[in-house]
Enzyme design. Structure first.
Site, mmCIF file in Angstrom:
data_model
loop_
_atom_site.group_PDB
_atom_site.id
_atom_site.type_symbol
_atom_site.label_atom_id
_atom_site.label_comp_id
_atom_site.label_asym_id
_atom_site.label_seq_id
_atom_site.Cartn_x
_atom_site.Cartn_y
_atom_site.Cartn_z
ATOM 1 N N PHE A 8 1.834 -3.344 4.097
ATOM 2 C CA PHE A 8 2.192 -4.624 4.710
ATOM 3 C C PHE A 8 3.707 -4.795 4.643
ATOM 4 C CE2 PHE A 8 -2.141 -6.503 3.696
ATOM 5 C CZ PHE A 8 -2.488 -6.629 5.018
ATOM 6 N N CYS A 29 0.820 -1.223 0.000
ATOM 7 C CA CYS A 29 0.000 0.000 0.000
ATOM 8 C C CYS A 29 0.849 1.266 0.000
ATOM 9 C CB CYS A 29 -0.940 -0.013 1.192
ATOM 10 S SG CYS A 29 -1.945 -1.488 1.243
ATOM 11 N N HIS A 74 -2.893 7.809 6.328
ATOM 12 C CA HIS A 74 -3.125 6.542 5.626
ATOM 13 C C HIS A 74 -4.528 6.067 6.003
ATOM 14 C CE1 HIS A 74 -2.111 2.930 3.494
ATOM 15 N NE2 HIS A 74 -2.315 2.167 4.551
ATOM 16 N N HIS A 110 -9.918 2.273 -0.332
ATOM 17 C CA HIS A 110 -8.461 2.077 -0.272
ATOM 18 C C HIS A 110 -8.012 1.580 -1.652
ATOM 19 C CE1 HIS A 110 -4.500 1.144 0.821
ATOM 20 N NE2 HIS A 110 -4.681 0.443 1.926
ATOM 21 N N LYS A 129 -10.112 7.700 2.683
ATOM 22 C CA LYS A 129 -10.471 6.318 2.314
ATOM 23 C C LYS A 129 -11.936 5.995 2.624
ATOM 24 C CE LYS A 129 -5.854 4.270 2.268
ATOM 25 N NZ LYS A 129 -4.965 5.357 2.651
ATOM 26 N N GLU A 131 -1.263 4.985 13.819
ATOM 27 C CA GLU A 131 -0.950 6.195 13.048
ATOM 28 C C GLU A 131 -1.233 7.460 13.856
ATOM 29 O OE1 GLU A 131 -2.928 6.614 9.267
ATOM 30 O OE2 GLU A 131 -1.564 8.202 8.631
#
Lengths: 411, 249
Positions: free
Chosen positions: A397, A171, A305, A339, A334, A316
Site C-alpha cells: 500500500f 506488504c 507478489h 499473504h 499466496k 503485476e
C-alpha cells in the site's frame, strides 16, 4: 560515536548462508518446500463470524516470550530468527560487524485485550483518553507491543548487532529490509546481516481492517484466476543470514544462494491502488536487474507478489510481460500459504532460495483458469527445472515496491 | 558526533516545529503542537486530507514546502527522484473505532458476532490505510511525482536519521540524483503515557551529490531534546537548526 560509514572502494559480493521460515506450511524451509511442491492450500476455516472463509495459520505451537507476552508476530519472528541463526552456525564469528534489518507489521489486538484495554475506558460512547493513558502508563505489555521497532532492537541486542533497522513499508516491508541489509554489506558498512520480517494479523482487528477494505477473498485465494476476488490472510516469519562472500568462504559456511540485486520504486500514483499498467512494479524489477548486472533473459523465474486481488494481479502481470515477455515462468505462493503481509517478502525470498537449491519452481495453488487479461506464463503446478537467477516481487500500500534478485552461487 | 564520509549537498530544507519554522524559534524550543498549522492551506489535495493523520499531514506539508524551494526539481526525471522517511505507525484518533467497538459490547463484554454484524459498517473502509507508517511516502510521491528508490524507517527517534543516512548512500551509489529525506511524527497525545513533554513536528531535506561532508555535532544532538519526545522528527529538526547556523556563518 565516530564515523559511521567506512569507504568501500569495491562492491562486495553477498551470499545467503541460512534461510529459515515459520509459516502455515510448518516450521522450517523444508516444510515450506514440500507444501509448495505439492501445491497444497494451507488455509483453514477462519473461525470468525466475519465474512472471511479461510486463514492460513501457523498450526504448530509457538511459544510465548517474556518480552512480548501478547504479541504473536514477535513469537513467530523469534522462532524464525533462531532457526536461521542456528542454521548459519555463526556462534564463533560474533566479532564481525552484524546488522539486523526487520520488516514488521502493525500491532495485534485480541478480543481479550479489547476487554482489558479498551472497554474500561469507554464513557458515554467516547473514549476517556486520560483514563486510558493512566492505564497504559503502568508497566504492562501493551505499550511495548505497540512500538514497532522494539522487536528489531530486541534481535539486535540478542545477536550483538552493530546496527539495526526496523522497516515498515506495508506488504513490501520484509523485502525492503532484505534490500537494506544487502546494500549495507555490499558497500562494506557491515559484514553480515540478519534480515527478514514477521507478521500476524490473525486477530479480529487485523482481519477486520482488510475485510472493510474489501481485500479478502470470500472463498479461497486464486492468484491470476479469472474469478479471483482477494487474498487469504496468512501469518509467519522468515529470516536470512546474509554474509560477505569472502567471510562466508573463510569460515567454510554452506552457501545457499547469492543476493545479486535489489530495486525499489514508488508508483507515484494512488496510495490505495496500484498503477493500472504496473509501471511502478516494472521500475522496481528493472532496477533490481540493473543492480544485479543482469539482463531480463538471464532471469529464469519470477515469484510474483500475486495476492489474488483483481487490480493487483492484472497490473503485476502487465509489468512482468513488458519486461520479460510471456515466456518466463511466474507463480504466486499466496494461494498456498496466504499473504503474510509485512513478512511476505521474506517468506517468499526463502521460497525463491529453495527453488534455486532444489531445482523446483513452485506453482500457484488456487489457480484454476488463468485470466486472459493477465499476460504472463503462470505456473499452475510446480515444475522441476534448474534456473540460475530468480526475481521476487513485493508491493505495498502506498505504491511502495521492492524486487529482489537471487542467483545460484557460482565460485 | 556523527560524520558521514560521503560528500553531499543540502539543496533545501524545511522544518515545522512547535516553536516555529525559523532559527530563532528553533533555538527557543518548545513543546506541543506546531502553531498555526493548517493542513488545508498547505496540502492542495483536500479530498485526501481526511485519510491523513496529523503526523502524515505534517510530513506531507513539509515535503511540499521543501520541494517548492528547489527550482530545478522539474528538470530531474521522476525516476531519479528518491524519498526516505522516518515515521511511526499512525495510530489515528482513539474514537475512529469507538462506535464500532461499543456496538459489540451490548452484552457487557466484547462480542465478535455483534462486531461483525453491527460494528463493521461503522468503520471507515480505509481505516487500515490511515494507519500505515509509509503514508508520507505514498501521498508525497504521488504529489511530487517521485518514482525512484525509497525507504520508510519505523525506528522511533532514530527513524529520521536513518532515512537521511540511506538517502545519502543512495545518492552516492547513483541510484538516484536527488533525494527528499527526513521525518515527521506526532506524540502529543502520548504525553501522559510517556510521562514527559511531547511534541509534533517534521523536517525534511533535499539532498544532491556535492562536496560537503555532513556532520552532526554533539551540540546538535543535544538540541534534538529541546522539543521533548518528538519521535522520528527529532534528528531532522536538530539538523535543520545546524543548517540555519551554518547559513548564518
Amino acid at each position: 560515536m565516530g564515523r559511521v560509514v567506512e569507504e568501500c572502494p569495491e562492491k562486495h559480493r553477498v551470499v545467503v548462508t541460512a534461510a529459515e521460515v515459520v509459516s502455515s506450511a510448518g516450521i522450517g524451509r523444508d516444510a515450506l518446500s514440500v507444501v509448495l511442491r505439492d501445491g497444497e492450500c494451507r488455509g483453514s476455516s477462519s473461525g470468525y463470524t466475519l465474512d472471511i472463509a479461510l486463514v492460513a495459520r501457523v498450526r504448530e505451537e509457538i511459544g510465548s516470550h517474556p518480552y512480548f507476552p501478547d504479541d504473536r508476530k514477535s513469537w513467530l519472528g523469534i522462532r524464525a530468527a533462531e532457526l536461521a541463526w542456528r542454521a548459519a552456525d555463526l556462534r564463533e564469528h560474533e566479532e564481525e560487524a552484524l546488522g539486523v534489518f526487520v520488516g514488521t507489521g502493525l500491532s495485534s489486538i485480541t478480543p481479550d485485550e479489547l476487554n482489558e484495554d479498551i472497554y474500561p475506558h469507554l464513557e458515554d460512547n467516547r473514549f476517556n483518553r486520560q483514563s486510558m493513558a493512566r492505564d497504559l502508563s503502568v508497566e504492562r505489555s501493551a505499550p511495548r507491543r505497540h512500538l514497532p521497532h522494539y522487536f528489531g532492537s530486541f534481535l539486535a541486542q540478542k545477536y550483538k548487532a552493530k546496527i539495526a533497522g526496523s522497516n515498515f513499508s506495508a506488504c513490501a516491508a520484509a523485502a525492503q529490509a532484505i534490500a537494506t541489509g544487502f546494500w549495507a554489506i555490499r558497500r562494506g558498512e557491515i559484514s553480515r546481516a540478519l534480515v527478514g520480517g514477521h507478521d500476524s494479523m490473525d486477530h479480529p482487528m487485523g482481519l477486520l481492517s482488510f475485510s472493510v477494505l474489501g481485500a479478502l477473498s470470500s472463498s479461497y485465494c486464486r492468484p491470476f484466476d479469472r474469478n479471483r476476488d482477494g487474498f487469504m490472510l496468512g501469518e509467519g516469519a522468515a529470516f536470512l543470514i546474509l554474509e560477505r562472500l569472502d567471510l562466508a568462504l573463510q569460515r567454510g559456511a554452506t552457501i545457499l544462494a547469492e543476493v545479486k540485486g535489489a530495486g525499489t520504486s514508488m508508483d507515484a500514483w494512488n496510495p490505495t491502488a496500484p498503477h493500472p499498467e504496473g509501471s511502478g512494479a516494472e521500475r522496481a524489477m528493472r532496477r533490481a536487474l540493473k543492480d544485479a548486472g543482469l539482463s531480463a533473459n538471464e532471469i529464469g523465474y519470477v515469484n510474483a507478489h500475486g495476492t489474488g486481488t483483481p487490480l493487483g494481479d492484472l497490473a503485476e502481470t502487465k509489468a512482468v510481460a513488458s519486461l520479460f515477455g510471456s515466456t518466463i515462468p511466474v507463480s504466486s505462493i499466496k494461494g498456498a500459504i496466504g499473504h503474510c503481509i509485512a513478512a511476505a517478502g521474506a517468506v517468499e525470498a526463502v521460497a525463491c532460495i529453495s527453488a534455486l537449491v532444489e531445482g523446483v519452481l513452485p506453482g500457484t495453488a488456487g489457480l484454476i483458469e488463468q485470466d486472459e487479461q493477465c499476460p504472463a506464463w503462470i505456473l499452475r503446478e510446480s515444475i522441476e527445472t534448474q534456473v540460475e537467477n530468480v526475481l521476487s516481487n513485493s508491493f505495498g500500500f502506498g505504491g511502495q515496491n521492492c524486487s529482489l534478485v537471487f542467483g545460484r552461487y557460482a565460485s | 558526533m556523527k560524520d558521514w564520509t560521503i560528500p553531499i549537498k543540502i539543496t533545501a530544507f524545511s522544518v515545522f516545529s512547535p516553536a516555529g519554522k525559523d532559527e530563532q524559534a528553533l533555538l527557543e524550543g518548545g513543546y506541543g503542537r506546531v502553531p498555526d498549522f493548517k493542513a488545508r492551506k498547505l496540502i492542495p489535495d483536500r479530498k485526501s486530507i481526511k485519510l491523513m493523520t496529523q503526523a502524515v499531514r505534517l510530513g506531507v506539508a513539509c515535503i511540499a514546502d521543501v520541494v517548492s524551494k528547489v527550482p530545478h526539481w522539474d528538470s530531474i526525471p521522476p525516476e531519479r527522484r528518491g524519498i526516505y522517511v522516518g515515521a511511526s505507525p499512525q495510530i489515528g484518533r482513539h474514537d475512529d473505532l469507538t462506535d464500532a467497538i461499543d456496538s459489540a459490547y451490548q452484552s457487557g463484554e466484547f462480542s465478535l458476532s455483534d462486531f461483525a454484524e453491527k460494528g463493521i459498517d461503522l468503520i471507515h473502509p480505509l481505516w487500515l490505510v490511515r494507519g500505515l507508517s509509509n503514508n508520507v511516502l505514498g501521498f508525497s510521491s504521488a504529489y511530487h511525482d517521485i518514482q525512484g528508490h525509497n525507504m520508510s524507517y519505523c525506528m522511533g527517534e532514530e527513524g529520521g536519521l536513518n532515512a537521511i543516512k540511506e538517502a545519502i548512500y543512495a545518492l552516492n551509489d547513483h541510484r538516484i540524483d536527488i533525494a527528499v529525506a527526513g521525518g515527521s511524527d506526532d506524540l502529543v497525545d502520548a504525553a501522559e503515557i510517556l510521562g514527559l513533554p511531547c511534541s509534533e513536528g517534521a523536517a525534511f531535506f533535499v539532498f544532491e551529490r556535492g562536496d560537503n561532508i555532513l556532520s552532526i555535532s554533539q551540540e546538535t544532538a543535544n538540541f534534538g531534546r529541546s522539543f521533548g519526545a518528538i519521535g522520528a522528527a527529532k534528528w531532522p529538526i536538530a539538523l535543520a537548526l545546524q543548517e540555519f547556523s551554518k547559513q548564518r556563518e
